[in-house]
Design a protein around this motif. Structure first.
Motif, PDB file in Angstrom:
ATOM      1  N   THR A 112     -39.212  25.225  -0.574  1.00  0.00           N
ATOM      2  CA  THR A 112     -39.209  23.726  -0.578  1.00  0.00           C
ATOM      3  C   THR A 112     -38.425  23.522  -1.700  1.00  0.00           C
ATOM      4  O   THR A 112     -37.648  22.474  -1.716  1.00  0.00           O
ATOM      5  CB  THR A 112     -40.747  23.333  -0.958  1.00  0.00           C
ATOM      6  OG1 THR A 112     -41.484  23.874   0.131  1.00  0.00           O
ATOM      7  CG2 THR A 112     -40.783  21.752  -1.038  1.00  0.00           C
ATOM      8  N   LEU A 113     -38.317  24.262  -3.078  1.00  0.00           N
ATOM      9  CA  LEU A 113     -37.741  23.926  -4.048  1.00  0.00           C
ATOM     10  C   LEU A 113     -36.154  24.097  -3.882  1.00  0.00           C
ATOM     11  O   LEU A 113     -35.592  23.254  -4.206  1.00  0.00           O
ATOM     12  CB  LEU A 113     -38.059  24.877  -5.080  1.00  0.00           C
ATOM     13  CG  LEU A 113     -37.249  24.709  -6.587  1.00  0.00           C
ATOM     14  CD1 LEU A 113     -37.297  23.119  -7.312  1.00  0.00           C
ATOM     15  CD2 LEU A 113     -37.547  25.697  -7.560  1.00  0.00           C
ATOM     16  N   LYS A 114     -35.838  25.018  -2.959  1.00  0.00           N
ATOM     17  CA  LYS A 114     -34.585  25.325  -2.922  1.00  0.00           C
ATOM     18  C   LYS A 114     -33.902  24.397  -1.681  1.00  0.00           C
ATOM     19  O   LYS A 114     -32.667  24.438  -1.446  1.00  0.00           O
ATOM     20  CB  LYS A 114     -34.336  26.788  -2.566  1.00  0.00           C
ATOM     21  CG  LYS A 114     -34.663  27.804  -3.616  1.00  0.00           C
ATOM     22  CD  LYS A 114     -33.742  27.736  -4.669  1.00  0.00           C
ATOM     23  CE  LYS A 114     -32.630  28.533  -4.509  1.00  0.00           C
ATOM     24  NZ  LYS A 114     -31.853  28.574  -5.865  1.00  0.00           N
ATOM     25  N   GLY A 115     -34.890  24.085  -0.755  1.00  0.00           N
ATOM     26  CA  GLY A 115     -34.402  23.330   0.308  1.00  0.00           C
ATOM     27  C   GLY A 115     -34.307  21.800   0.142  1.00  0.00           C
ATOM     28  O   GLY A 115     -33.372  21.393  -0.007  1.00  0.00           O
ATOM     29  N   THR A 116     -35.761  21.289   0.254  1.00  0.00           N
ATOM     30  CA  THR A 116     -35.893  20.043  -0.094  1.00  0.00           C
ATOM     31  C   THR A 116     -35.353  19.444  -1.294  1.00  0.00           C
ATOM     32  O   THR A 116     -34.615  18.160  -1.592  1.00  0.00           O
ATOM     33  CB  THR A 116     -37.543  19.409  -0.074  1.00  0.00           C
ATOM     34  OG1 THR A 116     -37.784  20.180   1.104  1.00  0.00           O
ATOM     35  CG2 THR A 116     -37.744  17.922  -0.299  1.00  0.00           C
ATOM     36  N   TYR A 117     -35.376  20.224  -2.517  1.00  0.00           N
ATOM     37  CA  TYR A 117     -35.116  19.903  -3.801  1.00  0.00           C
ATOM     38  C   TYR A 117     -33.730  20.612  -4.353  1.00  0.00           C
ATOM     39  O   TYR A 117     -33.495  21.003  -5.462  1.00  0.00           O
ATOM     40  CB  TYR A 117     -35.991  19.869  -4.876  1.00  0.00           C
ATOM     41  CG  TYR A 117     -37.238  18.978  -4.413  1.00  0.00           C
ATOM     42  CD1 TYR A 117     -37.267  17.701  -4.512  1.00  0.00           C
ATOM     43  CD2 TYR A 117     -38.539  19.670  -3.902  1.00  0.00           C
ATOM     44  CE1 TYR A 117     -38.381  16.746  -4.019  1.00  0.00           C
ATOM     45  CE2 TYR A 117     -39.535  18.826  -3.617  1.00  0.00           C
ATOM     46  CZ  TYR A 117     -39.377  17.278  -3.624  1.00  0.00           C
ATOM     47  OH  TYR A 117     -40.662  16.642  -3.101  1.00  0.00           O
ATOM     48  N   GLY A 118     -32.825  21.054  -3.176  1.00  0.00           N
ATOM     49  CA  GLY A 118     -31.947  22.139  -3.642  1.00  0.00           C
ATOM     50  C   GLY A 118     -31.004  21.426  -4.613  1.00  0.00           C
ATOM     51  O   GLY A 118     -30.259  22.304  -5.360  1.00  0.00           O
ATOM     52  N   LYS A 119     -30.710  20.163  -4.841  1.00  0.00           N
ATOM     53  CA  LYS A 119     -29.829  19.640  -5.734  1.00  0.00           C
ATOM     54  C   LYS A 119     -30.343  19.469  -7.017  1.00  0.00           C
ATOM     55  O   LYS A 119     -29.504  18.957  -8.008  1.00  0.00           O
ATOM     56  CB  LYS A 119     -29.119  18.321  -5.032  1.00  0.00           C
ATOM     57  CG  LYS A 119     -28.371  18.453  -3.750  1.00  0.00           C
ATOM     58  CD  LYS A 119     -27.971  17.285  -3.303  1.00  0.00           C
ATOM     59  CE  LYS A 119     -27.178  17.284  -2.328  1.00  0.00           C
ATOM     60  NZ  LYS A 119     -26.633  15.947  -1.633  1.00  0.00           N
ATOM     61  N   THR A 120     -31.638  19.683  -7.482  1.00  0.00           N
ATOM     62  CA  THR A 120     -32.014  19.360  -8.720  1.00  0.00           C
ATOM     63  C   THR A 120     -31.772  20.627  -9.784  1.00  0.00           C
ATOM     64  O   THR A 120     -31.608  22.045  -9.224  1.00  0.00           O
ATOM     65  CB  THR A 120     -33.617  19.379  -8.708  1.00  0.00           C
ATOM     66  OG1 THR A 120     -34.100  20.511  -8.297  1.00  0.00           O
ATOM     67  CG2 THR A 120     -34.256  18.425  -7.901  1.00  0.00           C
TER      68      THR A 120
END
Length: 659
Positions: free
Chosen positions: A641-649
């Motif tokens: 989820t971190l790398k996909g949904t929020y990959g630009k953070t």
């Protein structure tokens, strides 16, 4: 701090009553003290360790005295200093005799012998000091240059005999000491006569010891041992009050043990225990030589009693040699106790077996309802302790409290008084009566009792009250306030925290806990957090995602994943009763998970929570942010989820692994 150990605790502590949980040496010491032949050190804590029961006596180092003695013989202080340094090294067995302190009689004899020349005194003294701390052929000096004629020759022979002894050349040592023992009375003759017995003992045991110092008594040279006994007899017959008389009498025990004569050994121990003062080393010796084997029958009530108590203690799974003592086995010992005038001690063993093995607490109360007259003090006190512990075990708290208070008013030793204080503190804790314990007139003021109760048992109202009580020592007020604030935060009492934080006045110092944590903290990861008061005020209204993350950051940056209050004691220890502070303890992972579960949380906050939650398992795969066990599949989902949904953070960019 506890009145009883369990099988999971390796190191045995000591309590000042005849307890099954005591190390056997502690119970031996208590029996010797009851006979007036041993004195427990003053200011013992309770429980106490063996080191505290047998503190190292601080003595003035002999170096200064020996330096002066050596200088009177012409030896330089440097030679004494070098010998002293070697003396501090590891020396075992017969070589343990070769320390600096053992040179003093020899140097004194040189000083007092008017027939010696100054040159001879110097060379002999230098040779003796050069031997100190050495025990190998390639390190011990050869002694070839020592005088071989005149008054100095016997001293040189003594040194050569000592060198042979250290090297286990017992034939040469025996020959030289025998020659010296035949000389006219004097220090050399007496010392040689004594050393002849030591030579025989060491000859007897040399083949029985392995490289680790363990003995196979079947390999002992019995003929040499017989000779050792005869030589001890001869020495004491000629020198009954000699320089080595006490040591010689002690060596009889060594002979009996090596001979495998437990009867003689037992009688030797019984005799020495009746002589004051009894050194603690004797309890060590009895423990090692007589009590070590669980199946060895004891032949005297004091040792039967100590071994029986040992067999009543909780048996750990790795102590399979030991089996609990049953009442039938105890019954077979009564006649022996009665014949020795120890019936009262056998009665106590019955009581202890009922408490420790049968767990018959009601039976213990029945047997202690009346106190027999004229009991030895150690039995009187021990019976009453078991009665109080039985009352506690049955949850009869008012009776237990009254019992401990009555005993505290009687005539007890300092250590016994501390035991009663501990028992009373544990009773009040379990009865939810901590207000009485912290009352001004309670008498229970020992910080060792109060500190764990403040940290692990006290309810919020009591902590709040104590934090403001200026009659208490500052350290206790600090403990109360820090505990209050810490538990307010970690148990979700956010409104209470804001109110309690006002108690942080200038009168409170920084010890033993730091209060600087409860303010604004830097954010090295770039995740902006407001001041703590604002964060907590937000949480007092609702589960704000940023505030939850920031509270987690507080715990992280303060190193509070492992509680600053320490680990809560086990159930049977002081501080081990249920915590009266309301609310469920929360680690920071639980806060991160609340944010992760909130799919409406802002991306910055939810991604940061994912980042922190994943790193709770960094490197080991075990949670170090709380008590939750999270399946690896769920942690993988966090990562995805971190790398996909929020990959630009920035948190996704930082996170390369999950564990």
């Amino acid at each position: 701090m506890s009145l009883q150990l369990d099988e999971g605790q390796c190191g045995l502590t000591g309590l000042p009553f005849l307890s099954a949980d005591n190390d056997t040496r502690v119970n031996l010491a208590l029996l010797a003290e009851a006979d007036g032949h041993f004195l427990l050190p003053s200011a013992l804590p309770v429980p106490f360790s063996l080191d505290q029961l047998n503190p190292e006596v601080e003595t003035v180092a002999p170096t200064e005295r020996l330096t002066a003695l050596a200088q009177s013989l012409g030896v330089t202080p440097a030679a004494v200093s070098e010998a002293d340094t070697r003396s501090q090294g590891w020396l075992a067995g017969r070589c343990s005799l070769n320390r600096l302190t053992t040179t003093e009689p020899f140097l004194t004899a040189l000083q007092q012998d008017g027939a010696l020349s100054a040159a001879d005194r110097l060379s002999l003294a230098q040779a003796r000091l050069a031997m100190v701390g050495l025990c190998q052929a390639d390190t011990l000096p050869g002694l070839q240059d020592l005088p071989s004629e005149g008054a100095a020759a016997p001293y040189a022979d003594y040194l050569r005999g000592a060198r042979a002894f250290y090297l286990a050349d017992f034939d040469e040592a025996d020959r030289r000491f025998a020659t010296l023992a035949a000389q006219p009375a004097g220090w050399l003759a007496q010392t040689a006569r004594y050393l002849l017995a030591r030579v025989a003992i060491n000859r007897a045991q040399v083949s029985a010891a392995d490289e680790y110092g363990f003995y196979d008594l079947s390999r002992v040279d019995k003929a040499a041992l017989q000779q050792a006994g005869e030589r001890l007899d001869a020495y004491l017959a000629e020198y009954p009050q000699g320089l080595y008389a006490d040591s010689a009498r002690g060596l009889y025990r060594r002979v009996a043990w090596l001979m495998g004569d437990d009867g003689a050994l037992t009688q030797q121990y019984l005799s020495r225990l009746q002589q004051s003062p009894v050194p603690f080393s004797l309890f060590d010796e009895i423990d090692n030589k007589l009590l070590a084997a669980p199946d060895k029958p004891m032949a005297a009530p004091p040792f039967i009693l100590v071994q029986d108590l040992r067999l009543m203690r909780a048996i750990s799974e790795w102590e399979t040699r030991w089996q609990p003592l049953h009442s039938e086995q105890l019954a077979t010992q009564q006649a022996e106790f009665a014949a020795a005038g120890w019936q009262a001690y056998w009665d106590y063993l019955q009581l202890a077996q009922r408490y420790y093995v049968q767990k018959d607490l009601a039976g213990v109360l029945s047997l202690t309802a009346q106190t027999p007259a004229d009991l030895p003090a150690v039995l009187q006190f021990s019976r009453q302790v078991l009665r109080g512990m039985a009352l506690m075990g049955l949850g009869r708290w008012p009776e237990a409290e009254q019992h401990w208070r009555q005993l505290r008013q009687g005539r007890v030793s300092e250590a016994q008084g501390k035991l009663l204080d501990l028992a009373l503190a544990m009773t009040l804790e379990r009865a939810d009566q901590l207000d009485n314990l912290f009352a001004a007139d309670s008498g229970l003021t020992d910080p060792r009792l109060r500190e764990p109760l403040l940290r692990f048992s006290a309810a919020a109202p009591l902590l709040r009250q104590l934090a403001q009580n200026k009659q208490l020592p500052r350290e206790q007020r600090n403990t109360a306030l820090f505990t209050l604030l810490y538990k307010d935060l970690t148990r979700g009492h956010y409104a209470d925290f804001l109110q309690d934080k006002l108690l942080m006045g200038p009168a409170l110092g920084q010890e033993p806990f730091t209060f600087t944590a409860f303010g604004k903290l830097p954010r090295p990861d770039g995740y902006a957090c407001p001041a703590l008061d604002e964060t907590v005020a937000s949480l007092a209204k609702a589960a704000n995602p940023r505030a939850l993350n920031c509270l987690g950051d507080l715990v992280l940056q303060q190193g509070w994943d492992d509680s600053p209050l320490g680990d809560k004691p086990d159930q049977g220890e002081l501080g081990g009763a249920p915590d009266r502070f309301a609310g469920q303890v929360q680690g920071r992972l639980s806060w991160y998970r609340q944010v992760i579960a909130d799919t409406q949380a802002p991306a910055e906050d939810r991604s940061y929570a994912l980042y922190r939650a994943i790193n709770c398992f960094a490197s080991s795969g075990y949670n170090h942010c709380g008590s939750e066990e999270i399946a690896k599949a769920e942690r993988k989902a966090w990562f995805q989820t971190l790398k996909g949904t929020y990959g630009k953070t920035p948190w996704a960019a930082k996170q390369k692994y999950y564990w």
